[in-house]
Design a protein around this motif. Structure first.
Motif, PDB file in Angstrom:
ATOM      1  N   PHE A  18       0.623  -1.133   0.069  1.00 54.76           N
ATOM      2  CA  PHE A  18       0.139  -0.020   0.278  1.00 54.76           C
ATOM      3  C   PHE A  18       0.900   1.135   0.248  1.00 54.76           C
ATOM      4  O   PHE A  18       0.429   2.312  -0.233  1.00 54.76           O
ATOM      5  CB  PHE A  18      -0.897   0.032   1.129  1.00 54.76           C
ATOM      6  CG  PHE A  18      -1.863  -0.998   1.343  1.00 54.76           C
ATOM      7  CD1 PHE A  18      -3.138  -1.107   0.606  1.00 54.76           C
ATOM      8  CD2 PHE A  18      -1.569  -2.301   1.919  1.00 54.76           C
ATOM      9  CE1 PHE A  18      -4.015  -1.950   0.749  1.00 54.76           C
ATOM     10  CE2 PHE A  18      -2.520  -3.441   2.100  1.00 54.76           C
ATOM     11  CZ  PHE A  18      -3.729  -3.231   1.462  1.00 54.76           C
ATOM     12  N   GLY A  19       2.010   1.077   0.467  1.00 52.18           N
ATOM     13  CA  GLY A  19       2.948   2.414   0.370  1.00 52.18           C
ATOM     14  C   GLY A  19       2.590   3.095   1.940  1.00 52.18           C
ATOM     15  O   GLY A  19       2.885   4.302   2.021  1.00 52.18           O
ATOM     16  N   GLN A  20       1.840   2.121   2.798  1.00 51.40           N
ATOM     17  CA  GLN A  20       1.309   3.189   4.085  1.00 51.40           C
ATOM     18  C   GLN A  20       2.365   2.915   4.926  1.00 51.40           C
ATOM     19  O   GLN A  20       3.362   2.102   5.291  1.00 51.40           O
ATOM     20  CB  GLN A  20       0.265   2.410   4.530  1.00 51.40           C
ATOM     21  CG  GLN A  20      -1.022   2.589   4.008  1.00 51.40           C
ATOM     22  CD  GLN A  20      -2.152   1.674   4.730  1.00 51.40           C
ATOM     23  OE1 GLN A  20      -1.972   0.581   4.873  1.00 51.40           O
ATOM     24  NE2 GLN A  20      -3.085   2.481   4.587  1.00 51.40           N
ATOM     25  N   ILE A  21       2.722   4.327   5.681  1.00 50.90           N
ATOM     26  CA  ILE A  21       3.378   4.399   6.857  1.00 50.90           C
ATOM     27  C   ILE A  21       2.363   4.250   7.850  1.00 50.90           C
ATOM     28  O   ILE A  21       1.920   5.280   8.558  1.00 50.90           O
ATOM     29  CB  ILE A  21       4.278   5.653   7.084  1.00 50.90           C
ATOM     30  CG1 ILE A  21       5.005   5.985   5.544  1.00 50.90           C
ATOM     31  CG2 ILE A  21       5.426   5.792   8.088  1.00 50.90           C
ATOM     32  CD1 ILE A  21       5.668   5.202   4.968  1.00 50.90           C
TER      33      ILE A  21
ATOM     34  N   LEU B 280     -10.057  -4.404   5.395  1.00 56.95           N
ATOM     35  CA  LEU B 280      -9.870  -3.017   4.121  1.00 56.95           C
ATOM     36  C   LEU B 280      -8.829  -2.348   4.340  1.00 56.95           C
ATOM     37  O   LEU B 280      -9.038  -1.757   5.675  1.00 56.95           O
ATOM     38  CB  LEU B 280     -11.209  -2.608   3.917  1.00 56.95           C
ATOM     39  CG  LEU B 280     -11.047  -1.115   3.095  1.00 56.95           C
ATOM     40  CD1 LEU B 280     -10.822  -1.625   1.476  1.00 56.95           C
ATOM     41  CD2 LEU B 280     -12.281  -0.167   3.239  1.00 56.95           C
ATOM     42  N   LEU B 281      -7.958  -1.849   3.644  1.00 63.08           N
ATOM     43  CA  LEU B 281      -6.965  -0.864   3.605  1.00 63.08           C
ATOM     44  C   LEU B 281      -7.044  -0.049   2.238  1.00 63.08           C
ATOM     45  O   LEU B 281      -6.845  -0.802   1.381  1.00 63.08           O
ATOM     46  CB  LEU B 281      -5.345  -1.256   4.117  1.00 63.08           C
ATOM     47  CG  LEU B 281      -5.421  -1.927   5.284  1.00 63.08           C
ATOM     48  CD1 LEU B 281      -3.931  -2.360   5.414  1.00 63.08           C
ATOM     49  CD2 LEU B 281      -5.854  -1.122   6.544  1.00 63.08           C
ATOM     50  N   MET B 282      -7.001   1.050   2.245  1.00 62.88           N
ATOM     51  CA  MET B 282      -7.067   1.701   1.052  1.00 62.88           C
ATOM     52  C   MET B 282      -6.334   3.076   1.102  1.00 62.88           C
ATOM     53  O   MET B 282      -6.590   3.780   1.695  1.00 62.88           O
ATOM     54  CB  MET B 282      -8.658   1.909   0.783  1.00 62.88           C
ATOM     55  CG  MET B 282      -8.933   2.626  -0.816  1.00 62.88           C
ATOM     56  SD  MET B 282     -10.813   2.941  -1.120  1.00 62.88           S
ATOM     57  CE  MET B 282     -11.265   3.732   0.092  1.00 62.88           C
TER      58      MET B 282
ATOM     59  N   THR C 106      -5.073   1.878  -4.276  1.00 59.72           N
ATOM     60  CA  THR C 106      -4.687   0.662  -3.846  1.00 59.72           C
ATOM     61  C   THR C 106      -5.563   0.128  -2.892  1.00 59.72           C
ATOM     62  O   THR C 106      -5.749   0.775  -1.943  1.00 59.72           O
ATOM     63  CB  THR C 106      -3.236   0.691  -3.594  1.00 59.72           C
ATOM     64  OG1 THR C 106      -2.512   1.252  -4.491  1.00 59.72           O
ATOM     65  CG2 THR C 106      -2.486  -0.506  -3.129  1.00 59.72           C
ATOM     66  N   ILE C 107      -6.107  -1.046  -3.077  1.00 57.00           N
ATOM     67  CA  ILE C 107      -7.267  -1.739  -2.079  1.00 57.00           C
ATOM     68  C   ILE C 107      -6.547  -3.126  -1.735  1.00 57.00           C
ATOM     69  O   ILE C 107      -6.253  -3.989  -2.583  1.00 57.00           O
ATOM     70  CB  ILE C 107      -8.430  -1.733  -2.696  1.00 57.00           C
ATOM     71  CG1 ILE C 107      -8.907  -0.372  -2.951  1.00 57.00           C
ATOM     72  CG2 ILE C 107      -9.522  -2.300  -1.638  1.00 57.00           C
ATOM     73  CD1 ILE C 107     -10.144   0.010  -4.085  1.00 57.00           C
TER      74      ILE C 107
ATOM     75  N   LEU D 148     -14.146  -6.687  -1.131  1.00 59.59           N
ATOM     76  CA  LEU D 148     -13.446  -5.483  -1.127  1.00 59.59           C
ATOM     77  C   LEU D 148     -14.360  -4.427  -1.724  1.00 59.59           C
ATOM     78  O   LEU D 148     -14.492  -3.218  -1.418  1.00 59.59           O
ATOM     79  CB  LEU D 148     -11.919  -5.379  -1.441  1.00 59.59           C
ATOM     80  CG  LEU D 148     -11.171  -6.138  -0.695  1.00 59.59           C
ATOM     81  CD1 LEU D 148      -9.742  -6.599  -1.265  1.00 59.59           C
ATOM     82  CD2 LEU D 148     -11.011  -5.484   0.896  1.00 59.59           C
ATOM     83  N   THR D 149     -14.630  -4.370  -3.010  1.00 61.66           N
ATOM     84  CA  THR D 149     -15.584  -3.551  -3.671  1.00 61.66           C
ATOM     85  C   THR D 149     -16.775  -3.104  -2.976  1.00 61.66           C
ATOM     86  O   THR D 149     -17.251  -2.078  -2.840  1.00 61.66           O
ATOM     87  CB  THR D 149     -15.778  -4.432  -5.202  1.00 61.66           C
ATOM     88  OG1 THR D 149     -14.764  -4.691  -5.918  1.00 61.66           O
ATOM     89  CG2 THR D 149     -16.659  -3.304  -5.844  1.00 61.66           C
ATOM     90  N   GLY D 150     -17.428  -4.204  -2.629  1.00 67.22           N
ATOM     91  CA  GLY D 150     -18.618  -3.999  -1.753  1.00 67.22           C
ATOM     92  C   GLY D 150     -18.473  -2.963  -0.589  1.00 67.22           C
ATOM     93  O   GLY D 150     -19.226  -1.817  -0.149  1.00 67.22           O
ATOM     94  N   VAL D 151     -17.302  -3.263   0.050  1.00 70.89           N
ATOM     95  CA  VAL D 151     -16.972  -2.624   1.239  1.00 70.89           C
ATOM     96  C   VAL D 151     -16.667  -1.149   1.068  1.00 70.89           C
ATOM     97  O   VAL D 151     -16.888  -0.025   1.581  1.00 70.89           O
ATOM     98  CB  VAL D 151     -15.880  -3.005   2.171  1.00 70.89           C
ATOM     99  CG1 VAL D 151     -15.645  -2.486   3.154  1.00 70.89           C
ATOM    100  CG2 VAL D 151     -16.259  -4.575   2.907  1.00 70.89           C
TER     101      VAL D 151
END
Length: 373
Positions: free
Chosen positions: A43-46, A270-272, A281-282, A304-307
């Motif tokens: 995700f590139g998340q910090i 879910l992370l987005m 990015t999901i 994930l699409t539904g969430v």
């Protein structure tokens, strides 16, 4: 000092960064032309918000500080202080978020419980129906597909860094020397192996009892959303997977509210995150039992699409890419990383789990300090 770093994922690249910053010469060896593993398939998340307390949180917070400084010097990594919103849709989920704000380290994370109106004020793209959100001000993001490349360009500009792509290190020779699959022998004063989820071959020979496992996940990326997604976004299923949210409230939520069958079967949350081009990015799923499947399966993507659509209140943009990735995780998941001296002057650093992008700068800094660079 001459430092040899093996592996050009984010962990290896940040080890090279710290060595160069301290005035040393670095030879960086990567078996692919460029990194292709978990360091670019994430995700590139910090991600400070869900980290366990103690050493893990301290590492994440230090890494967050380092990432911001690196981002100021290397704009190409795409550092953004986005923060995150973990969406809650009912009283049970809200209770978990509220319990998190009472943690002794809540202020260090930047936790704040918001109602739906305040959450939408922070992120107007969230037009769906929900009750509120847990805001984490310290979360951030970088661009995973280009961050290592941008860092490599900055390292090359130093004049003390050499990159050898397409070379697989096959053998450690004596003290502080390695042989690659082209037959070349490279000598250094210090060798650090950051081989990620590549745990066979040389790694198995050097550390046959390595307490690290491999984890597989599925993710996807969409066409541009057409508007800013100003924060990272998670759902309440993420509370089940991150240690910071452990509480009696979480136990009550888990007892009263089961995951959907698809989410439970694939250990999902879910992370987005929005990318620089506007796409999303999901993810993601978790699989721990090997051998992993060679294909991706569709049910998690439909879930994930539904969430996501329930949170943003609109159809998801067309999916552009789907992929799977594999990362290395310490079998004792409370450990931030596995760092082991496998030969005189040769160290193996692996197993940060899903914390690699978050914690890499601080993990590499600790290695540099421990090795006296």
């Amino acid at each position: 000092m001459r430092v040899i770093v093996v592996g050009a994922g984010v962990l290896g690249t940040l080890h090279a960064w710290h060595a160069v910053e301290r005035g040393h010469e670095v030879l960086h060896i990567e078996r692919e032309a460029e990194a292709r593993g978990a360091s670019v398939r994430n995700f590139g998340q910090i991600w400070v918000s869900g980290r366990a307390g103690g050493e893990e949180l301290a590492t994440a917070l230090r890494a967050r500080e380092l990432w911001e400084g690196i981002g100021a010097r290397v704009p190409g990594i795409g550092f953004r202080a986005t923060g995150s919103l973990s969406i809650v849709k009912n009283a049970a989920e809200r209770a978990v978020a509220e319990a998190a704000t009472r943690r002794p380290d809540a202020a260090a994370r930047g936790y704040q419980l918001l109602d739906a109106e305040a959450a939408r004020a922070l992120n107007p793209a969230l037009r769906g129906e929900f009750a509120g959100a847990l805001w984490c001000e310290r979360d951030a993001a970088v661009e995973p597909r280009v961050a290592q490349r941008a860092l490599k360009e900055a390292l090359l500009a130093s004049g003390r860094y050499r990159y050898l792509g397409g070379r697989e290190v096959r053998e450690v020779l004596g003290e502080r020397a390695v042989r690659d699959d082209h037959g070349a022998v490279h000598h250094g004063d210090s060798v650090v192996l950051c081989t990620g989820a590549w745990l066979g071959g040389l790694v198995r020979e050097l550390a046959p009892a390595l307490p690290v496992r491999r984890v597989r996940l599925q993710m996807m990326q969409t066409d541009p959303l057409g508007e800013p997604l100003t924060t990272s976004v998670a759902d309440a299923d993420s509370f089940r997977y991150y240690p910071a949210y452990a509480s009696e409230a979480l136990d009550a939520m888990a007892a009263a509210q089961a995951q959907t069958p698809t989410a439970a079967a694939h250990k999902m949350q879910l992370l987005m995150v929005q990318r620089a081009d506007g796409g999303l990015t999901i993810g993601d799923t978790h699989a721990y039992e090997t051998p992993f499947g060679f294909d991706v399966v569709e049910d998690p993507y439909a879930h994930l699409t539904g969430v996501v659509e329930s949170i943003i209140g609109r159809p998801l943009p067309a999916v552009r890419r789907r992929w799977a990735g594999v990362y290395a995780q310490c079998t004792d998941t409370s450990r931030v990383v596995h760092r082991e001296q496998v030969r005189d002057g040769v160290w193996l650093v692996t197993g940060p789990g899903g914390r690699g992008m978050t914690c890499a700068p601080a993990i590499a800094e600790t290695t540099a300090n421990d090795l006296g660079w």
